[in-house]
Motif scaffolding. Structure first.
Motif, PDB file in Angstrom:
ATOM      1  N   ASN A 151      16.904   2.442  -8.603  1.00 27.63           N
ATOM      2  CA  ASN A 151      16.328   3.155  -7.454  1.00 27.63           C
ATOM      3  C   ASN A 151      14.800   3.096  -7.419  1.00 27.63           C
ATOM      4  O   ASN A 151      14.168   3.793  -6.640  1.00 27.63           O
ATOM      5  CB  ASN A 151      16.782   4.611  -7.455  1.00 27.63           C
ATOM      6  N   GLY A 152      14.224   2.235  -8.256  1.00 28.78           N
ATOM      7  CA  GLY A 152      12.777   2.079  -8.267  1.00 28.78           C
ATOM      8  C   GLY A 152      12.365   0.654  -7.961  1.00 28.78           C
ATOM      9  O   GLY A 152      13.001  -0.302  -8.432  1.00 28.78           O
ATOM     10  N   LEU A 153      11.315   0.497  -7.163  1.00 32.37           N
ATOM     11  CA  LEU A 153      10.824  -0.833  -6.801  1.00 32.37           C
ATOM     12  C   LEU A 153       9.307  -0.826  -6.871  1.00 32.37           C
ATOM     13  O   LEU A 153       8.663   0.033  -6.243  1.00 32.37           O
ATOM     14  CB  LEU A 153      11.310  -1.227  -5.415  1.00 32.37           C
ATOM     15  N   LEU A 154       8.748  -1.743  -7.642  1.00 30.89           N
ATOM     16  CA  LEU A 154       7.298  -1.818  -7.838  1.00 30.89           C
ATOM     17  C   LEU A 154       6.734  -2.997  -7.062  1.00 30.89           C
ATOM     18  O   LEU A 154       7.197  -4.125  -7.199  1.00 30.89           O
ATOM     19  CB  LEU A 154       6.981  -1.977  -9.324  1.00 30.89           C
ATOM     20  N   ILE A 155       5.715  -2.701  -6.249  1.00 35.63           N
ATOM     21  CA  ILE A 155       5.023  -3.730  -5.475  1.00 35.63           C
ATOM     22  C   ILE A 155       3.642  -3.933  -6.073  1.00 35.63           C
ATOM     23  O   ILE A 155       2.902  -2.977  -6.299  1.00 35.63           O
ATOM     24  CB  ILE A 155       4.887  -3.314  -3.998  1.00 35.63           C
ATOM     25  N   SER A 156       3.303  -5.186  -6.314  1.00 34.03           N
ATOM     26  CA  SER A 156       1.952  -5.530  -6.758  1.00 34.03           C
ATOM     27  C   SER A 156       1.360  -6.485  -5.737  1.00 34.03           C
ATOM     28  O   SER A 156       1.862  -7.599  -5.545  1.00 34.03           O
ATOM     29  CB  SER A 156       1.983  -6.191  -8.143  1.00 34.03           C
ATOM     30  N   GLY A 157       0.312  -6.048  -5.052  1.00 40.14           N
ATOM     31  CA  GLY A 157      -0.253  -6.858  -3.982  1.00 40.14           C
ATOM     32  C   GLY A 157       0.746  -7.000  -2.852  1.00 40.14           C
ATOM     33  O   GLY A 157       1.203  -6.012  -2.280  1.00 40.14           O
ATOM     34  N   ASP A 158       1.156  -8.234  -2.550  1.00 34.66           N
ATOM     35  CA  ASP A 158       2.099  -8.453  -1.453  1.00 34.66           C
ATOM     36  C   ASP A 158       3.493  -8.838  -1.936  1.00 34.66           C
ATOM     37  O   ASP A 158       4.344  -9.216  -1.143  1.00 34.66           O
ATOM     38  CB  ASP A 158       1.566  -9.543  -0.511  1.00 34.66           C
ATOM     39  N   LYS A 159       3.746  -8.710  -3.262  1.00 34.20           N
ATOM     40  CA  LYS A 159       5.021  -9.158  -3.806  1.00 34.20           C
ATOM     41  C   LYS A 159       5.754  -8.037  -4.540  1.00 34.20           C
ATOM     42  O   LYS A 159       5.164  -7.062  -5.011  1.00 34.20           O
ATOM     43  CB  LYS A 159       4.806 -10.333  -4.755  1.00 34.20           C
TER      44      LYS A 159
END
Length: 418
Positions: free
Chosen positions: A29-37
């Protein structure tokens, strides 16, 4: 306030994340975004410990799905009752500003990737960084003026070409000016007076010249196609995606275009891989009063209602044949609105008999492949573009969930949903 500037890290707490391969909601249930990805997917608690300094976005009441695609829109048309005179009567600035506003409307409704299916050269300016600073826009694949015969469908956009040499040069010009795809008009069209919707415009040899040159330049080719003969030429010519597959002939009694699927001809192409759109929701609202029984049908109206049924049958037959459907609505045409991509998905389920999982694939994975973006976006997996929509209700349970988008994220940037 969420800071989604370049280089920022954003951790989303969700109710669940859609898995495109398993067609189900992941336990993570967790999603990490770095920049645009998309950097990482896991449990929110684990990612929170690993990235204590990440900004957090609480979408714990929402399911995360890939952003939708609409592979066939006309951003310079206004979806009014008569869009062509409006288009022709507008100046370049009005058309451009209108197109930007409509692209933003698509984005806010959950469509993170859009292919414009033919425009003037001016629309290419939407790709400039300055345009994206002024207004939030989806990922755009712009085709520029469609390649069409002299006087052919959409000739007023400036793409008239007739010979093989002219076609090849035009493909090169489109690539030079920054187009991301090539549209070729292989039959006439209903929008353009005098173009002859049931007329075949280009030969197989001419279409092959376009597809071969476009492949050399790394550009996908999609073909406007309203007749069975046009479909044959488009397949034999090697186009990547066939738009409409209308199978039109001219009805001898009322002279209205009639959809007639020709199994003997179409069966030759069983198992031949091609993407296709039907844009079933195009003009859909025109028939709403007659479909619902609110208005009594005249013979002409009844004929048109039957043609809609024929279109759905044609769609089913094309899928059964092995063609791969993608999502395109023809937004900009009469009463075909830019913020209603969800309507196409609902028709797929409620009238075409597809499962919701199949329809989600059509609007994400299939469409990404058709645009040559299958390794970039269309799925929620690590390394892919952070193109995400958040929905309160799970569309696997109710396809109408796509009508209410809680949050849109496009290439890592949070967007104000509609």
């Amino acid at each position: 306030m969420i800071n989604t500037s370049e280089g920022s890290v954003l951790l989303i707490h969700s109710k669940g994340i859609y898995d495109s391969k398993k067609h189900s909601i992941r336990s993570d249930n967790g999603l990490l975004i770095s920049g645009d990805k998309i950097e990482k997917i896991g449990t929110f608690e684990t990612l929170q410990k690993e990235y204590p300094n990440a900004q957090q976005l609480d979408l714990s009441s929402c399911y995360l799905f890939p952003g939708l695609f609409n592979t066939h829109v006309h951003l310079e048309f206004d979806a009014s009752n008569n869009p062509l005179p409006v288009y022709l009567g507008a100046n370049e600035r009005v058309r451009f500003l209108g197109a930007a506003e409509r692209a933003n409307s698509l984005l806010r409704s959950g469509v993170t990737t859009v292919r414009d299916a033919g425009s003037t050269w001016d629309l290419l300016n939407l790709q400039d960084a300055l345009a994206h600073e002024i207004i939030q826009l989806p990922r755009l694949q712009l085709a520029g003026p469609p390649l069409t015969v002299t006087g052919g469908h959409m000739h007023f956009m400036g793409g008239e070409v007739d010979t093989v040499d002219e076609l090849i040069r035009s493909v090169r010009l489109h690539q030079k000016r920054g187009c991301g795809a090539i549209k070729i008009v292989v039959t006439g069209g209903q929008l353009t007076p005098g173009s002859g919707a049931d007329r075949t415009s280009y030969t197989i040899e001419q279409i092959q010249a376009v597809t071969q040159e476009a492949a050399h330049l790394g550009l996908p080719v999609f073909a406007h196609c309203l007749t069975t003969k046009g479909f044959v030429n488009a397949v034999e010519g090697g186009v990547d995606c066939i738009e409409h597959v209308a199978c039109f002939i001219r009805n001898k009694e009322n002279q209205i275009l009639e959809r007639v699927y020709e199994p003997k001809v179409m069966e030759q192409y069983r198992g031949v891989h091609r993407h296709f759109t039907q844009a079933i929701s195009c003009f859909y609202h025109v028939l709403d009063p007659y479909r619902s029984g609110e208005k009594e049908c005249t013979p002409r109206d009844a004929f048109l209602v039957q043609q809609e049924i024929n279109q759905i049958d044609c769609f089913r037959r094309c899928v059964e044949l092995g063609l791969t459907p993608v999502c395109g609505t023809d937004a900009g045409m009469v009463k075909t609105f830019f913020d209603e991509t969800f309507l196409e998905l609902e028709v797929f389920v409620e009238r075409c008999g597809l499962t919701t999982a199949q329809v989600i694939d059509i609007a994400t994975v299939n469409s990404a492949e058709a645009l040559g973006l299958g390794s970039v976006t269309g799925r929620l997996v690590e390394g892919y573009s952070a193109d995400i929509i958040a929905l309160k209700k799970n569309p696997l349970d109710d396809i109408h969930s796509f009508r209410n988008v809680e949050q849109v994220i496009c290439r890592g940037v949070c967007v104000n949903a509609k």
